[in-house]
Structures are given as C-alpha cells and as structure tokens.
Scaffold this active site. Structure first.
Site, PDB file in Angstrom:
ATOM      1  N   GLY A  11      17.664 -13.471  33.054  1.00  0.00           N
ATOM      2  CA  GLY A  11      18.065 -11.868  32.647  1.00  0.00           C
ATOM      3  C   GLY A  11      17.463 -11.845  31.331  1.00  0.00           C
ATOM      4  O   GLY A  11      17.391 -12.576  30.478  1.00  0.00           O
ATOM      5  N   ARG A  72      13.112 -13.942  38.340  1.00  0.00           N
ATOM      6  CA  ARG A  72      13.893 -15.114  38.669  1.00  0.00           C
ATOM      7  C   ARG A  72      12.719 -15.734  39.942  1.00  0.00           C
ATOM      8  O   ARG A  72      12.302 -15.011  40.593  1.00  0.00           O
ATOM      9  CB  ARG A  72      15.070 -14.724  39.515  1.00  0.00           C
ATOM     10  CG  ARG A  72      15.918 -14.196  38.385  1.00  0.00           C
ATOM     11  CD  ARG A  72      17.691 -14.319  38.671  1.00  0.00           C
ATOM     12  NE  ARG A  72      18.497 -14.198  37.426  1.00  0.00           N
ATOM     13  CZ  ARG A  72      18.893 -13.250  36.938  1.00  0.00           C
ATOM     14  NH1 ARG A  72      18.542 -11.844  37.374  1.00  0.00           N
ATOM     15  NH2 ARG A  72      19.498 -13.403  35.814  1.00  0.00           N
ATOM     16  N   ASP A 103      20.820 -20.078  30.625  1.00  0.00           N
ATOM     17  CA  ASP A 103      20.985 -21.614  30.909  1.00  0.00           C
ATOM     18  C   ASP A 103      20.311 -21.846  32.177  1.00  0.00           C
ATOM     19  O   ASP A 103      19.588 -23.124  32.223  1.00  0.00           O
ATOM     20  CB  ASP A 103      22.661 -22.007  31.215  1.00  0.00           C
ATOM     21  CG  ASP A 103      23.174 -21.165  32.326  1.00  0.00           C
ATOM     22  OD1 ASP A 103      22.750 -20.157  32.698  1.00  0.00           O
ATOM     23  OD2 ASP A 103      24.375 -21.528  32.711  1.00  0.00           O
ATOM     24  N   THR A 125      20.182 -14.679  25.907  1.00  0.00           N
ATOM     25  CA  THR A 125      21.179 -13.958  26.891  1.00  0.00           C
ATOM     26  C   THR A 125      22.352 -13.259  26.443  1.00  0.00           C
ATOM     27  O   THR A 125      22.637 -13.598  25.314  1.00  0.00           O
ATOM     28  CB  THR A 125      21.512 -15.284  27.852  1.00  0.00           C
ATOM     29  OG1 THR A 125      22.860 -14.649  28.571  1.00  0.00           O
ATOM     30  CG2 THR A 125      22.137 -16.439  26.978  1.00  0.00           C
ATOM     31  N   ASP A 127      25.023 -13.280  27.543  1.00  0.00           N
ATOM     32  CA  ASP A 127      26.320 -13.870  27.765  1.00  0.00           C
ATOM     33  C   ASP A 127      26.941 -14.951  26.474  1.00  0.00           C
ATOM     34  O   ASP A 127      28.031 -15.181  26.737  1.00  0.00           O
ATOM     35  CB  ASP A 127      26.106 -14.707  29.119  1.00  0.00           C
ATOM     36  CG  ASP A 127      25.924 -13.837  30.172  1.00  0.00           C
ATOM     37  OD1 ASP A 127      26.383 -12.649  30.206  1.00  0.00           O
ATOM     38  OD2 ASP A 127      25.446 -14.518  31.406  1.00  0.00           O
ATOM     39  N   ASP A 129      26.533 -17.942  26.251  1.00  0.00           N
ATOM     40  CA  ASP A 129      26.914 -19.180  26.951  1.00  0.00           C
ATOM     41  C   ASP A 129      26.100 -20.177  26.776  1.00  0.00           C
ATOM     42  O   ASP A 129      26.146 -21.102  27.709  1.00  0.00           O
ATOM     43  CB  ASP A 129      27.298 -18.656  28.428  1.00  0.00           C
ATOM     44  CG  ASP A 129      26.210 -18.312  29.147  1.00  0.00           C
ATOM     45  OD1 ASP A 129      25.060 -18.103  28.320  1.00  0.00           O
ATOM     46  OD2 ASP A 129      26.117 -18.406  30.551  1.00  0.00           O
ATOM     47  N   ARG A 171      29.646 -13.691  34.334  1.00  0.00           N
ATOM     48  CA  ARG A 171      29.891 -14.195  35.448  1.00  0.00           C
ATOM     49  C   ARG A 171      30.676 -15.469  35.267  1.00  0.00           C
ATOM     50  O   ARG A 171      31.589 -15.962  36.068  1.00  0.00           O
ATOM     51  CB  ARG A 171      28.895 -14.603  36.413  1.00  0.00           C
ATOM     52  CG  ARG A 171      28.869 -13.659  37.682  1.00  0.00           C
ATOM     53  CD  ARG A 171      27.605 -13.563  38.408  1.00  0.00           C
ATOM     54  NE  ARG A 171      26.517 -13.284  37.763  1.00  0.00           N
ATOM     55  CZ  ARG A 171      25.467 -13.350  37.974  1.00  0.00           C
ATOM     56  NH1 ARG A 171      24.714 -13.732  39.399  1.00  0.00           N
ATOM     57  NH2 ARG A 171      24.173 -12.759  37.121  1.00  0.00           N
TER      58      ARG A 171
HETATM   59  P1  ADP Z   1      18.985 -17.315  33.219  1.00  0.00           P
HETATM   60  O1  ADP Z   1      17.960 -18.063  32.566  1.00  0.00           O
HETATM   61  O2  ADP Z   1      19.250 -15.918  32.518  1.00  0.00           O
HETATM   62  O3  ADP Z   1      20.560 -18.153  33.070  1.00  0.00           O
HETATM   63  P2  ADP Z   1      18.759 -17.624  35.956  1.00  0.00           P
HETATM   64  O4  ADP Z   1      19.718 -18.592  36.127  1.00  0.00           O
HETATM   65  O5  ADP Z   1      18.467 -16.636  36.966  1.00  0.00           O
HETATM   66  O6  ADP Z   1      18.844 -16.861  34.798  1.00  0.00           O
HETATM   67  O7  ADP Z   1      17.524 -18.719  35.861  1.00  0.00           O
HETATM   68  C1  ADP Z   1      16.014 -18.221  35.680  1.00  0.00           C
HETATM   69  C2  ADP Z   1      15.047 -19.301  36.484  1.00  0.00           C
HETATM   70  O8  ADP Z   1      15.198 -20.232  35.923  1.00  0.00           O
HETATM   71  C3  ADP Z   1      15.593 -19.313  38.058  1.00  0.00           C
HETATM   72  O9  ADP Z   1      14.937 -18.063  38.638  1.00  0.00           O
HETATM   73  C4  ADP Z   1      14.706 -20.423  38.174  1.00  0.00           C
HETATM   74  O10 ADP Z   1      13.169 -20.183  38.267  1.00  0.00           O
HETATM   75  C5  ADP Z   1      14.512 -21.247  36.923  1.00  0.00           C
HETATM   76  N1  ADP Z   1      15.491 -22.183  37.227  1.00  0.00           N
HETATM   77  C6  ADP Z   1      17.141 -22.051  37.295  1.00  0.00           C
HETATM   78  N2  ADP Z   1      17.785 -23.295  37.575  1.00  0.00           N
HETATM   79  C7  ADP Z   1      16.791 -24.084  37.577  1.00  0.00           C
HETATM   80  C8  ADP Z   1      16.821 -25.681  38.023  1.00  0.00           C
HETATM   81  N3  ADP Z   1      17.532 -26.256  38.327  1.00  0.00           N
HETATM   82  N4  ADP Z   1      15.498 -26.460  38.239  1.00  0.00           N
HETATM   83  C9  ADP Z   1      14.347 -25.606  38.090  1.00  0.00           C
HETATM   84  N5  ADP Z   1      14.218 -24.200  37.465  1.00  0.00           N
HETATM   85  C10 ADP Z   1      15.486 -23.428  37.514  1.00  0.00           C
END
Ligand code: ADP
Length: 319
Positions: A11, A72, A103, A125, A127, A129, A171
């Site tokens: 995000g 993503r 995260d 972010t 959030d 968090d 969330r």
């Molecule tokens: P944010 O970073 O805002 O929390 P997301 O949770 O959508 O957003 O994570 C962003 C991107 O990070 C995901 O689309 C993916 O490419 C990568 N990612 C998330 N979790 C994992 C994981 N366990 N292993 C590898 N890449 C990950």
C-alpha cells in the site's frame, strides 16, 4: 559497494516520495549509484529498473503516492519469484536494496536476506503497525486527513443531533482509529486489538443521550467489521438517528505532513548509512525520537501492539 537499488511496495503512503528522495540523495552524496525499481517486487522480477540521478527525485518531497509506483506481487511469495528478482539485481550490478513498505513488504525483504542478498527495510504505511518503530511514514498524514474529515462530520452531527459511525483503515491495527478517536473526542473507539461488547457500547450511547449529548462519534477500524453493519445495529437498538461514513482511500493520499517528510528523510538516509556500514537484514525505525535499527525477522516476530495507556485514556475521557 558501488550501486544500490530502492523500491516501494504494498500500500502506498504519503511520505514514500520523501523517503525515496532521501535514499537517492544520501547515496549519491556518498558516491554510490542508485537504481529505482518500479512497481515493487513485480518490477523487480520483470527488470523494470532505471538509474536515478539527483534530479530524478526533484520536486517530489511534497507529493503523496510514490514516484516508483507500487504493486502487490503474488509471484514474489514463491522461491522461484524471489530468485528471479535476485537475478535481475545481479544483472544490473545492484549490490544491495532498500525496501520501503509495510509488514508484507518487509516479509518479502526478509526473503531476500534469507537468500543472502543485503536488504534494509524502511517502514512506510499509514497503519503504523510495524514493530520496532513508534511511527511509520504516512501515519501522521493519514491521521490528519481523518481528523479533518471527522471535524466536518461533527458539524453536521451536532446540527442534526445524530450518531455517526466512521470507519477508518486498519485491518489488523487500530492506531488510526485510536489516535483519531482521541484527537476528535470520539465517544467510542472500536479497534481489532480489543474485543468490544456491543451491549456496553449501546448503554454508553443511551446514557450520553439521556444526559443531553447532542451527537456521538464512533470510530471503527475496518478490522473490527463493517461500519455499515455496526451503524444498523446501533440504530435498531437505540432509536438514535445513526449515519455511517466509510472514509476509504482518501486516507492514503495527499501531501505528506511536515512530520512525515522529516521522518521519511531521516529513515531513508539511515537506511543508506546502514548499507554503507555493511549491515543487512535490518529495518530502520524511530523510538523515543531516536533513530534505531532492528533485525527485520526479530521485529516482525514481536507483533504489533497498541499503546494501552492511550486506549485507557480514550475511555476515561469519553465517559
Ligand atoms: P504492505 O507491505 O503494505 O503490508 P502487502 O502485505 O500487500 O503490503 O505486501 C506487499 C508485497 O510484499 C506482496 O504483494 C508480496 O509481493 C510481498 N510479500 C508479502 N508477504 C510476503 C512473503 N511472506 N514472502 C515474500 N514476499 C511477500
């Protein structure tokens, strides 16, 4: 080390641009070359990578969103996807990477570290968090956007003597609801970290109404459930005229506040400093207004917690 890369992922949040600018300028200041990886891990896998110069990051410090775009990427969650990403980095001669994101993005960064690739995480972010940093880049701007919206809603709530349920983002984390609720004098704050009893909330609303309150504001973090459903339940159980506003994506946009610009500049520069020291697998953060760093895996394992003292205070002040 001669060449580093930077990407934004997940995000977007206001202040990400200021963080990119800090990474690029600090690196060039120390005679490093910097490459921008576009569209997060998706662009990493596809080789959407271009050299950034001092001027590439001009006129962006005050802009929301991210000039590197974000995405993503499910493929990056697989080992094959991660290996493709590392191959691209090697192809471009990029020796280390700064990942700006939340995260999920940090979990991706941790995978690169597990494959032996030097990576540093910068928490971006709305959030708030990410364990290991009191604040994340974008939180302060989003908070001010929420407060501005709630102030406006309050005017109409008072005029019509209505109860307003306002759903904000979060969330898994209630920081945005908690801080905005405290800053706005909300009667009730519902966050995913605390289980609420709806009957108690209804009783408090009725008690407030009986002692002459003209309106009530209820802040709900989206992780608790649908604001619309909560609004319907309140209306049916109290007879108070209840309206619901879901603030949605306006919370993500806008020009970053001074706080976020300064935080982003400090954290982005600190990430480059860590790489220059030969560190890897760290996240940068701010604790008690001091720059800190932690191992990404250890920080994530701690899990996010809300400030309990602040939550108690919000209850005490809204009796
Ligand atoms: P944010 O970073 O805002 O929390 P997301 O949770 O959508 O957003 O994570 C962003 C991107 O990070 C995901 O689309 C993916 O490419 C990568 N990612 C998330 N979790 C994992 C994981 N366990 N292993 C590898 N890449 C990950």
């Amino acid at each position: 080390m001669k060449r580093i890369g930077v990407l934004t992922s997940g995000g977007d949040s206001p202040g990400m641009n200021a963080a990119i600018r800090a990474v690029v300028r600090k690196a060039i200041y120390h005679d490093l070359e910097v490459y921008g990886i576009y569209y997060g891990y998706a662009g990493l896998i596809n080789g959407d990578i271009k050299k950034l110069e001092l001027g590439s990051v001009g006129d962006i410090i005050h802009r929301g969103g991210t000039m590197l775009y974000t995405a993503r990427c499910e493929e990056f969650k697989t080992i094959e996807g991660q290996k493709k990403g590392i191959e691209q980095l090697k192809k471009f001669g990029i020796e280390a990477l700064v990942v700006i994101g939340g995260d999920g993005s940090f979990r991706g960064a941790e995978k690169l570290v597990e494959h032996g690739y030097p990576t540093i995480g910068v928490p971006g972010t709305i959030d708030n968090d990410i364990p290991g940093s009191d604040f994340t880049i974008g939180f302060d701007t989003a908070l001010n956007t929420v407060i501005d919206a709630v102030d406006k809603i309050r005017d109409t709530a008072t005029s019509h003597e209505r109860t307003y349920v306002i759903e904000v983002m979060g969330r898994h984390a209630g920081d945005l609801a908690l801080w905005s609720g405290l800053a706005d004098g909300a009667e009730t704050i519902m966050i995913p970290e605390v289980e609420d009893n709806m009957d108690d909330i209804i009783k408090r609303l009725k008690r407030g109404h009986d002692r002459g309150k003209k309106h009530s504001i209820i802040m709900v973090a989206e992780g608790v459930g649908s604001g619309v459903d909560i609004g319907k339940e309140i209306q049916s159980k109290t007879d108070l005229e209840t309206r619901v506003t879901v603030l949605g994506h306006i919370q993500r946009g806008g020009s970053p506040t001074a706080q976020d610009r300064v935080l982003a500049s400090r954290l982005g520069a600190k990430a480059v400093e860590l790489l220059l020291e030969g560190q890897e697998g760290k996240m940068v953060g701010i604790e008690n207004n001091k720059l800190v760093s932690h191992n990404i895996d250890e920080a994530l394992a701690r899990g996010h917690k809300i400030d309990e003292e602040m939550y108690r205070l919000s209850k005490e002040l809204s009796i």
